[in-house]
Write an enzyme that holds these catalytic residues in place. Structure first.
Site, PDB file in Angstrom:
ATOM      1  N   GLY A 183      -9.682   7.260   1.699  1.00 41.31           N
ATOM      2  CA  GLY A 183      -9.318   8.667   1.686  1.00 41.31           C
ATOM      3  C   GLY A 183     -10.447   9.633   1.402  1.00 41.31           C
ATOM      4  O   GLY A 183     -10.457  10.762   1.916  1.00 41.31           O
TER       5      GLY A 183
ATOM      6  N   THR B 193      -5.548   7.065   7.985  1.00 35.11           N
ATOM      7  CA  THR B 193      -5.370   5.914   7.096  1.00 35.11           C
ATOM      8  C   THR B 193      -6.747   5.329   6.796  1.00 35.11           C
ATOM      9  O   THR B 193      -7.664   5.443   7.610  1.00 35.11           O
ATOM     10  CB  THR B 193      -4.434   4.858   7.738  1.00 35.11           C
ATOM     11  OG1 THR B 193      -4.334   3.734   6.866  1.00 35.11           O
ATOM     12  CG2 THR B 193      -4.933   4.393   9.088  1.00 35.11           C
ATOM     13  N   GLY B 194      -6.881   4.747   5.618  1.00 42.09           N
ATOM     14  CA  GLY B 194      -8.171   4.177   5.245  1.00 42.09           C
ATOM     15  C   GLY B 194      -8.720   4.819   3.986  1.00 42.09           C
ATOM     16  O   GLY B 194      -7.951   5.342   3.164  1.00 42.09           O
TER      17      GLY B 194
ATOM     18  N   THR C 114      -1.788   2.785   4.520  1.00 47.23           N
ATOM     19  CA  THR C 114      -1.072   4.051   4.362  1.00 47.23           C
ATOM     20  C   THR C 114      -0.263   4.292   5.625  1.00 47.23           C
ATOM     21  O   THR C 114      -0.765   4.076   6.724  1.00 47.23           O
ATOM     22  CB  THR C 114      -2.112   5.190   4.255  1.00 47.23           C
ATOM     23  OG1 THR C 114      -2.860   5.000   3.066  1.00 47.23           O
ATOM     24  CG2 THR C 114      -1.460   6.564   4.256  1.00 47.23           C
TER      25      THR C 114
ATOM     26  N   THR D  60       1.541   6.957   0.592  1.00 51.70           N
ATOM     27  CA  THR D  60       0.674   5.842   0.190  1.00 51.70           C
ATOM     28  C   THR D  60       0.742   5.593  -1.313  1.00 51.70           C
ATOM     29  O   THR D  60       1.100   6.490  -2.082  1.00 51.70           O
ATOM     30  CB  THR D  60      -0.790   6.156   0.566  1.00 51.70           C
ATOM     31  OG1 THR D  60      -1.587   4.987   0.422  1.00 51.70           O
ATOM     32  CG2 THR D  60      -1.395   7.241  -0.299  1.00 51.70           C
TER      33      THR D  60
ATOM     34  N   ARG E  72      -7.013   8.872  -9.699  1.00 54.12           N
ATOM     35  CA  ARG E  72      -7.632   9.069  -8.374  1.00 54.12           C
ATOM     36  C   ARG E  72      -6.556   9.439  -7.331  1.00 54.12           C
ATOM     37  O   ARG E  72      -5.500   8.824  -7.265  1.00 54.12           O
ATOM     38  CB  ARG E  72      -8.351   7.793  -7.951  1.00 54.12           C
ATOM     39  CG  ARG E  72      -9.028   7.844  -6.570  1.00 54.12           C
ATOM     40  CD  ARG E  72      -8.150   7.293  -5.483  1.00 54.12           C
ATOM     41  NE  ARG E  72      -8.814   7.225  -4.188  1.00 54.12           N
ATOM     42  CZ  ARG E  72      -8.194   7.019  -3.030  1.00 54.12           C
ATOM     43  NH1 ARG E  72      -6.896   6.831  -3.017  1.00 54.12           N
ATOM     44  NH2 ARG E  72      -8.858   6.980  -1.911  1.00 54.12           N
ATOM     45  N   VAL E  73      -6.860  10.453  -6.534  1.00 56.83           N
ATOM     46  CA  VAL E  73      -5.986  10.837  -5.425  1.00 56.83           C
ATOM     47  C   VAL E  73      -6.818  10.825  -4.149  1.00 56.83           C
ATOM     48  O   VAL E  73      -7.945  11.334  -4.133  1.00 56.83           O
ATOM     49  CB  VAL E  73      -5.387  12.249  -5.667  1.00 56.83           C
ATOM     50  CG1 VAL E  73      -4.666  12.749  -4.425  1.00 56.83           C
ATOM     51  CG2 VAL E  73      -4.434  12.229  -6.864  1.00 56.83           C
ATOM     52  N   GLY E  74      -6.281  10.245  -3.093  1.00 57.27           N
ATOM     53  CA  GLY E  74      -7.010  10.182  -1.824  1.00 57.27           C
ATOM     54  C   GLY E  74      -6.610  11.304  -0.882  1.00 57.27           C
ATOM     55  O   GLY E  74      -6.191  12.383  -1.296  1.00 57.27           O
ATOM     56  N   ASP E  75      -6.714  11.018   0.406  1.00 56.50           N
ATOM     57  CA  ASP E  75      -6.443  12.046   1.427  1.00 56.50           C
ATOM     58  C   ASP E  75      -4.969  12.246   1.722  1.00 56.50           C
ATOM     59  O   ASP E  75      -4.570  13.315   2.204  1.00 56.50           O
ATOM     60  CB  ASP E  75      -7.126  11.628   2.735  1.00 56.50           C
ATOM     61  CG  ASP E  75      -6.548  10.296   3.253  1.00 56.50           C
ATOM     62  OD1 ASP E  75      -6.524   9.331   2.471  1.00 56.50           O
ATOM     63  OD2 ASP E  75      -6.106  10.249   4.413  1.00 56.50           O
TER      64      ASP E  75
ATOM     65  N   SER F  31       0.816  -1.226   0.000  1.00 55.84           N
ATOM     66  CA  SER F  31       0.000   0.000   0.000  1.00 55.84           C
ATOM     67  C   SER F  31       0.843   1.266   0.000  1.00 55.84           C
ATOM     68  O   SER F  31       0.303   2.366   0.117  1.00 55.84           O
ATOM     69  CB  SER F  31      -0.901   0.047   1.231  1.00 55.84           C
ATOM     70  OG  SER F  31      -1.842  -0.983   1.172  1.00 55.84           O
TER      71      SER F  31
HETATM   72  N1  GLY Z   1      -5.733   6.808   2.653  1.00 55.36           N
HETATM   73  C1  GLY Z   1      -5.132   6.600   1.421  1.00 55.36           C
HETATM   74  C2  GLY Z   1      -5.997   6.727   0.262  1.00 55.36           C
HETATM   75  O1  GLY Z   1      -7.212   6.636   0.376  1.00 55.36           O
HETATM   76  O2  GLY Z   1      -5.489   6.884  -0.811  1.00 55.36           O
END
Ligand code: GLY
Length: 326
Positions: free
Chosen positions: A239, A236-237, A185, A203, A213-216, A83
């Protein structure tokens, strides 16, 4: 609802009322600014090697900023960690795309997102912070910047991750939300011997995500937030959920108003669950970790899978199970 060891439902209601009161009077001075000189490193999930790398820095009186960068580089280089960084599971087009950010005690920060071909996005994020007038670079621009700074381009898709992707392709079931416990993450926070607080988050994002796609994790305020006078939080999780509530920033602001890191993490998770409803939230794996500038640690998650690694002079890389809502 599962009450935590620290906060029963009744206590939570009282806490919410208290927090509403302090928020309404905007009582910034409510936060006790008692600093300790005790080095602390704390990271999401089971990461003793990352903590050890960070600890080496702070134990030698080094900077928290160097500590969190060194800590984050450990899983980034580990092909077995699917990850983060090298060996990260690719997106649904087979591309490994990485996100990271870093923040210091003075709110200097840097981030990169949707970066391909560079193993250490955390160090590129730090270079964005220190060598550009900007906070975030993404995609090709971030890669050009990395090349200009001498970072080495390499293939990050390991045979194992490629195999897992090909297996996934057979069904190609796109279920980005249904992955409880599948996200690791790394968010890492450090308080150095001089009382400086810094954080990093890195991450490869959600496995088999949509391309682009981009997360948090690279979003300052969502995956990471640090205020050197108050505290730091990381996530984490899934995003998308942290972005919706500006999770890490919310936790630091709750701490500023007087909540402990534990109570602040619990409030952020409960806020998320109130917005989503319990049925949907049950499927969402989301966790927060926080560290106050006076050395208190808090953690809370939606489901019962989250653990974190804590290092202090008295506890060498202890893995601790977090309380959870479900
Ligand atoms: N927390 C990482 C993501 O969702 O990309």
């Amino acid at each position: 609802m599962k009450p935590s060891a620290t906060t029963s439902r009744r206590e939570f209601l009282k806490l919410s009322a208290l927090s509403a009161t302090v928020l309404s009077v905007n009582s910034v001075s409510a936060f006790p600014l008692t600093k300790t000189n005790k080095p602390i490193v704390v990271s999401t999930w089971r990461n003793p090697d990352a903590n050890a790398a960070a600890w080496k820095v702070v134990a030698a009186n080094g900077r928290a900023l160097d500590a969190v960068e060194q800590g984050a580089r450990v899983p980034e280089a580990n092909p077995k960690d699917t990850s983060v960084g090298y060996g990260g599971l690719p997106d649904r087009d087979g591309c490994v795309t990485l996100d990271a950010c870093i923040m210091d005690e003075k709110s200097n920060c840097g981030a990169v997102a949707f970066v391909q071909g560079y193993k250490h996005p955390i160090s590129i994020a730090r270079a964005v912070m220190e060598k550009t007038p900007h906070v975030m670079l993404v995609g090709k621009g971030a890669e050009q910047f990395a090349a200009s700074q001498g970072f080495k381009k390499e293939n990050l898709l390991t045979r194992e991750s490629e195999k897992a992707w090909k297996e996934w392709l057979k069904k190609s079931e796109y279920k980005p939300y249904h992955n409880p416990g599948q996200h690791d993450t790394i968010g890492i926070l450090a308080l150095d011997a001089n009382g400086k607080l810094c954080g990093a988050c890195t991450t490869s994002g959600m496995a088999f995500k949509m391309h682009g796609r981009v997360g948090d994790s690279p979003i300052i305020g969502a995956g990471l937030y640090v205020d050197g006078e108050v505290g730091a939080a990381t996530a984490t999780g899934v995003g998308e959920e942290m972005i919706r509530i500006a999770g890490s920033n919310s936790i630091v602001e709750l701490m500023r108003q007087g909540l402990t890191p534990q109570a602040a993490c619990e409030e952020a998770i409960k806020r998320l669950i109130r917005k989503r409803g319990e049925e949907k939230a049950k499927e969402l794996s989301v966790a927060f970790l926080a560290l106050s500038v006076n050395g208190e640690v808090g953690a809370y998650s939606t489901n019962d899978v989250f653990e974190y690694t804590l290092t202090t002079p008295d506890q060498m890389h202890s893995v601790i199970r977090s309380e959870s809502y479900f």
